[in-house]
Design a protein around this motif. Structure first.
Motif, PDB file in Angstrom:
ATOM      1  N   ALA A 179      -4.807  11.271  -1.974  1.00  0.00           N
ATOM      2  CA  ALA A 179      -4.128  12.408  -1.345  1.00  0.00           C
ATOM      3  C   ALA A 179      -2.815  12.708  -2.071  1.00  0.00           C
ATOM      4  CB  ALA A 179      -3.868  12.107   0.132  1.00  0.00           C
ATOM      5  N   ALA A 180      -2.141  11.649  -2.532  1.00  0.00           N
ATOM      6  CA  ALA A 180      -0.883  11.847  -3.265  1.00  0.00           C
ATOM      7  C   ALA A 180      -1.148  12.558  -4.597  1.00  0.00           C
ATOM      8  CB  ALA A 180      -0.207  10.497  -3.511  1.00  0.00           C
ATOM      9  N   LEU A 181      -2.236  12.201  -5.245  1.00  0.00           N
ATOM     10  CA  LEU A 181      -2.580  12.875  -6.513  1.00  0.00           C
ATOM     11  C   LEU A 181      -2.872  14.348  -6.262  1.00  0.00           C
ATOM     12  CD1 LEU A 181      -4.930  10.259  -8.294  1.00  0.00           C
ATOM     13  CD2 LEU A 181      -2.483  10.635  -8.656  1.00  0.00           C
ATOM     14  N   VAL A 182      -3.674  14.609  -5.245  1.00  0.00           N
ATOM     15  CA  VAL A 182      -4.023  16.009  -4.937  1.00  0.00           C
ATOM     16  C   VAL A 182      -2.756  16.814  -4.641  1.00  0.00           C
ATOM     17  CG1 VAL A 182      -5.134  17.486  -3.198  1.00  0.00           C
ATOM     18  CG2 VAL A 182      -6.393  15.547  -4.196  1.00  0.00           C
ATOM     19  N   ALA A 183      -1.871  16.239  -3.855  1.00  0.00           N
ATOM     20  CA  ALA A 183      -0.647  16.974  -3.488  1.00  0.00           C
ATOM     21  C   ALA A 183       0.176  17.290  -4.733  1.00  0.00           C
ATOM     22  CB  ALA A 183       0.178  16.143  -2.499  1.00  0.00           C
ATOM     23  N   ALA A 184       0.291  16.319  -5.637  1.00  0.00           N
ATOM     24  CA  ALA A 184       1.094  16.548  -6.837  1.00  0.00           C
ATOM     25  C   ALA A 184       0.427  17.553  -7.770  1.00  0.00           C
ATOM     26  CB  ALA A 184       1.318  15.221  -7.560  1.00  0.00           C
ATOM     27  N   PHE A 185      -0.885  17.453  -7.915  1.00  0.00           N
ATOM     28  CA  PHE A 185      -1.587  18.340  -8.852  1.00  0.00           C
ATOM     29  C   PHE A 185      -1.602  19.778  -8.348  1.00  0.00           C
ATOM     30  CE2 PHE A 185      -4.435  14.546 -10.281  1.00  0.00           C
ATOM     31  CZ  PHE A 185      -3.388  14.050 -11.057  1.00  0.00           C
ATOM     32  N   ARG A 186      -1.513  19.947  -7.044  1.00  0.00           N
ATOM     33  CA  ARG A 186      -1.525  21.304  -6.469  1.00  0.00           C
ATOM     34  C   ARG A 186      -0.154  21.965  -6.530  1.00  0.00           C
ATOM     35  NH1 ARG A 186      -4.671  20.738  -0.755  1.00  0.00           N
ATOM     36  NH2 ARG A 186      -6.493  21.987  -1.313  1.00  0.00           N
ATOM     37  N   LEU A 237       0.839  -1.213   0.000  1.00  0.00           N
ATOM     38  CA  LEU A 237       0.000   0.000   0.000  1.00  0.00           C
ATOM     39  C   LEU A 237       0.868   1.255   0.000  1.00  0.00           C
ATOM     40  CD1 LEU A 237      -2.771  -1.236   2.435  1.00  0.00           C
ATOM     41  CD2 LEU A 237      -3.169  -0.389   0.109  1.00  0.00           C
ATOM     42  N   ARG A 238       1.959   1.205   0.750  1.00  0.00           N
ATOM     43  CA  ARG A 238       2.866   2.364   0.778  1.00  0.00           C
ATOM     44  C   ARG A 238       3.440   2.590  -0.626  1.00  0.00           C
ATOM     45  NH1 ARG A 238       7.525   4.000   0.892  1.00  0.00           N
ATOM     46  NH2 ARG A 238       8.525   1.968   0.640  1.00  0.00           N
ATOM     47  N   ARG A 239       3.830   1.495  -1.254  1.00  0.00           N
ATOM     48  CA  ARG A 239       4.404   1.629  -2.607  1.00  0.00           C
ATOM     49  C   ARG A 239       3.339   2.068  -3.616  1.00  0.00           C
ATOM     50  NH1 ARG A 239       9.265  -2.473  -3.859  1.00  0.00           N
ATOM     51  NH2 ARG A 239      10.103  -2.641  -1.764  1.00  0.00           N
ATOM     52  N   GLN A 240       2.129   1.587  -3.429  1.00  0.00           N
ATOM     53  CA  GLN A 240       1.044   1.999  -4.336  1.00  0.00           C
ATOM     54  C   GLN A 240       0.884   3.524  -4.304  1.00  0.00           C
ATOM     55  OE1 GLN A 240      -3.120   1.378  -3.106  1.00  0.00           O
ATOM     56  NE2 GLN A 240      -3.410   0.305  -5.044  1.00  0.00           N
ATOM     57  N   THR A 241       0.885   4.061  -3.117  1.00  0.00           N
ATOM     58  CA  THR A 241       0.761   5.512  -2.974  1.00  0.00           C
ATOM     59  C   THR A 241       1.935   6.215  -3.669  1.00  0.00           C
ATOM     60  OG1 THR A 241      -0.336   5.168  -0.857  1.00  0.00           O
ATOM     61  CG2 THR A 241       0.547   7.362  -1.265  1.00  0.00           C
ATOM     62  N   ALA A 242       3.117   5.649  -3.500  1.00  0.00           N
ATOM     63  CA  ALA A 242       4.307   6.257  -4.126  1.00  0.00           C
ATOM     64  C   ALA A 242       4.200   6.205  -5.655  1.00  0.00           C
ATOM     65  CB  ALA A 242       5.562   5.534  -3.640  1.00  0.00           C
ATOM     66  N   VAL A 243       3.590   5.139  -6.175  1.00  0.00           N
ATOM     67  CA  VAL A 243       3.446   5.023  -7.638  1.00  0.00           C
ATOM     68  C   VAL A 243       2.448   6.068  -8.147  1.00  0.00           C
ATOM     69  CG1 VAL A 243       2.653   3.528  -9.516  1.00  0.00           C
ATOM     70  CG2 VAL A 243       4.112   2.594  -7.708  1.00  0.00           C
ATOM     71  N   TYR A 244       1.355   6.236  -7.414  1.00  0.00           N
ATOM     72  CA  TYR A 244       0.413   7.296  -7.816  1.00  0.00           C
ATOM     73  C   TYR A 244       1.116   8.657  -7.770  1.00  0.00           C
ATOM     74  CZ  TYR A 244      -3.798   4.447  -8.283  1.00  0.00           C
ATOM     75  OH  TYR A 244      -4.739   3.539  -8.742  1.00  0.00           O
ATOM     76  N   ALA A 245       1.911   8.874  -6.741  1.00  0.00           N
ATOM     77  CA  ALA A 245       2.614  10.161  -6.617  1.00  0.00           C
ATOM     78  C   ALA A 245       3.592  10.359  -7.770  1.00  0.00           C
ATOM     79  CB  ALA A 245       3.347  10.224  -5.273  1.00  0.00           C
ATOM     80  N   GLU A 246       4.380   9.322  -8.064  1.00  0.00           N
ATOM     81  CA  GLU A 246       5.370   9.465  -9.145  1.00  0.00           C
ATOM     82  C   GLU A 246       4.678   9.758 -10.478  1.00  0.00           C
ATOM     83  OE1 GLU A 246       8.337   6.324  -9.700  1.00  0.00           O
ATOM     84  OE2 GLU A 246       8.700   7.022 -11.766  1.00  0.00           O
ATOM     85  N   THR A 247       3.571   9.068 -10.726  1.00  0.00           N
ATOM     86  CA  THR A 247       2.866   9.262 -12.003  1.00  0.00           C
ATOM     87  C   THR A 247       2.354  10.704 -12.112  1.00  0.00           C
ATOM     88  OG1 THR A 247       2.182   6.946 -11.902  1.00  0.00           O
ATOM     89  CG2 THR A 247       1.027   8.362 -13.468  1.00  0.00           C
ATOM     90  N   PRO A 302      -6.762  -1.691  -6.194  1.00  0.00           N
ATOM     91  CA  PRO A 302      -5.855  -0.916  -7.050  1.00  0.00           C
ATOM     92  C   PRO A 302      -6.181   0.567  -7.192  1.00  0.00           C
ATOM     93  CG  PRO A 302      -7.456  -2.070  -8.406  1.00  0.00           C
ATOM     94  CD  PRO A 302      -7.744  -2.462  -6.984  1.00  0.00           C
ATOM     95  N   ALA A 303      -7.323   1.001  -6.680  1.00  0.00           N
ATOM     96  CA  ALA A 303      -7.818   2.342  -7.016  1.00  0.00           C
ATOM     97  C   ALA A 303      -7.430   3.364  -5.953  1.00  0.00           C
ATOM     98  CB  ALA A 303      -9.337   2.270  -7.171  1.00  0.00           C
ATOM     99  N   VAL A 304      -7.866   4.602  -6.130  1.00  0.00           N
ATOM    100  CA  VAL A 304      -7.534   5.632  -5.136  1.00  0.00           C
ATOM    101  C   VAL A 304      -8.709   5.958  -4.202  1.00  0.00           C
ATOM    102  CG1 VAL A 304      -5.644   6.640  -6.474  1.00  0.00           C
ATOM    103  CG2 VAL A 304      -7.953   7.611  -6.679  1.00  0.00           C
ATOM    104  N   PHE A 305      -9.854   5.302  -4.420  1.00  0.00           N
ATOM    105  CA  PHE A 305     -10.965   5.400  -3.461  1.00  0.00           C
ATOM    106  C   PHE A 305     -11.297   3.983  -3.004  1.00  0.00           C
ATOM    107  CE2 PHE A 305     -11.147   9.207  -5.965  1.00  0.00           C
ATOM    108  CZ  PHE A 305     -11.396  10.198  -5.020  1.00  0.00           C
ATOM    109  N   ASP A 306     -11.653   3.823  -1.739  1.00  0.00           N
ATOM    110  CA  ASP A 306     -11.948   2.486  -1.230  1.00  0.00           C
ATOM    111  C   ASP A 306     -13.358   2.054  -1.639  1.00  0.00           C
ATOM    112  OD1 ASP A 306     -13.749   3.645   0.555  1.00  0.00           O
ATOM    113  OD2 ASP A 306     -12.510   3.307   2.333  1.00  0.00           O
TER     114      ASP A 306
END
Ligand code: 9MR
Length: 355
Positions: A347-354, A287-297, A333-337
């Motif tokens: 949250a990682a997507l929001v942080a990157a997009f902002r 799960l930690r890595r999943q978040t990191a992958v969303y952030a990197e993308t 696999p998604a960003v909402f449960d």
């Protein structure tokens, strides 16, 4: 009124045939701000998601989609498998519902997908070998579908997954056999452009981050299309990736695709836990890595010049609606449960997009 069969426009012959449960716990394992803003309100480009007509009957999901996204891709109901009937007629009820939802909510529509090696409906297979007749039916299909959604469609995945699995060359298909390896691809772009002068016409593929050979072949095909004058105007990278993908691979892929100068569509993003090759990683680490992958993308996409950020599409918003969860109930696999609450990936997507 739009065409309703393979031969109904520009006809060449007159005959009829012519033709789960762990979501909540996962979401809490990394902290997510309670007041996370909707993705579409922070991203300086369109946020897409895929949808099936039946999803629109689920009020909670329909509300989540309208709140988070401003672009829709039909998950399967704008493909030949749905539209082309065994007798060669076309049906548009489900795609029209999806289009109507997009229109009602001021969203763009991403047409997916016109020509796919994986789908060669019976009605096309039965057409005789006559190349001219087959090409007319092929063009007729593309014209009918693209014209129907002109004005609403911001883009089309004109050809999907043209590159061979191992990256060496292009895939064979009914289309390549009848119309030629390169010719059927170029013809699809020219025909889609006839039907819609505005939409971005994309070439879409997967594993472009994992397989360097496939990425190189994909880029060569794009260059050849451009050199031939075919109206290819965008590149789609699906990004069905696993949580243990090596850091840096996604950034490199996005940067390389962008080197042609075309707009880039992150077109089907999801990050599987269960498809990870490293079976030793704990659920928490995945799960930690999943978040990191969303952030990197998201960060790699943000690093593109504004004019090259076509859109950022998630292949489903909630875990429970994903094709991956249908395949393996243990995936998330998604960003909402499952309840539609944002996970750390959102949250990682929001942080990157902002940023
Ligand atoms: O998620 C889609 C699934 O519901 C459909 O049954 C399937 C066949 O139409 O297609 C899936 O979506 C695929 C997409 O259209 C192209 N790239 C790979 C996607 C996942 O398989």
């Amino acid at each position: 009124m739009a065409a309703s069969g393979l031969y109904s426009r520009r006809a060449v012959v007159g005959s009829a045939l012519a033709l789960s449960a762990c979501g909540a716990k996962d979401a809490q394992s990394q902290s997510v701000p309670a007041d996370l803003p909707p993705l579409k309100t922070v991203a300086p480009f369109r946020i897409g998601t895929c949808v099936q007509a039946l999803h629109l009957d689920d009020p909670a999901l329909a509300a989540l989609i309208a709140r988070q996204a401003n672009q829709l891709t039909a998950e399967w109901q704008m493909k030949m498998e749905y539209i082309v009937q065994p007798d060669g007629s076309f049906r548009f009820d489900a795609p029209d519902r999806i289009a109507a939802f997009a229109r009602a909510h001021g969203m763009g529509l991403l047409g997916h997908t016109l020509i796919w090696y994986a789908q060669a409906p019976e009605a096309f297979q039965r057409l005789d070998e006559n190349r001219i007749g087959f090409a007319d039916a092929y063009r007729n299909y593309i014209l009918a579908v693209v014209e129907r959604y002109r004005g609403l469609a911001v883009g089309w995945d004109v050809v999907n997954e043209a590159v061979a699995e191992d990256g060496n060359g292009w895939r064979g298909s009914l289309w390549s056999e009848r119309l030629g390896d390169f010719e059927h691809i170029a013809l699809a772009y020219r025909t889609a452009r006839e039907a819609d002068p505005q939409a971005t016409l994309l070439l879409n593929d997967y594993n472009l981050e994992y397989n360097d050979t496939k990425r190189a072949t994909f880029l060569k095909l794009a260059e050849r299309l451009l050199a031939s004058g075919a109206p290819l105007t965008g590149l789609g990278t699906q990004m069905h990736v696993a949580a243990d993908i090596a850091p840096g691979k996604i950034t490199r892929m996005i940067r390389e695709l962008a080197s042609l100068g075309l707009p880039i569509h992150v077109s089907e993003l999801d990050v599987s836990l269960t498809r990870s090759e490293n079976k030793l990683l704990s659920r928490g680490e995945l799960l930690r890595r999943q978040t990191a992958v969303y952030a990197e993308t998201a960060e790699a996409f943000m690093a593109l010049p504004q004019r090259q950020r076509f859109a950022f599409t998630l292949w489903g918003l909630r875990d429970r609606d994903s094709w991956l969860t249908a395949e393996n109930a243990g995936d998330a696999p998604a960003v909402f449960d499952n309840a539609g609450r944002p996970k750390a990936g959102a949250a990682a997507l929001v942080a990157a997009f902002r940023a």
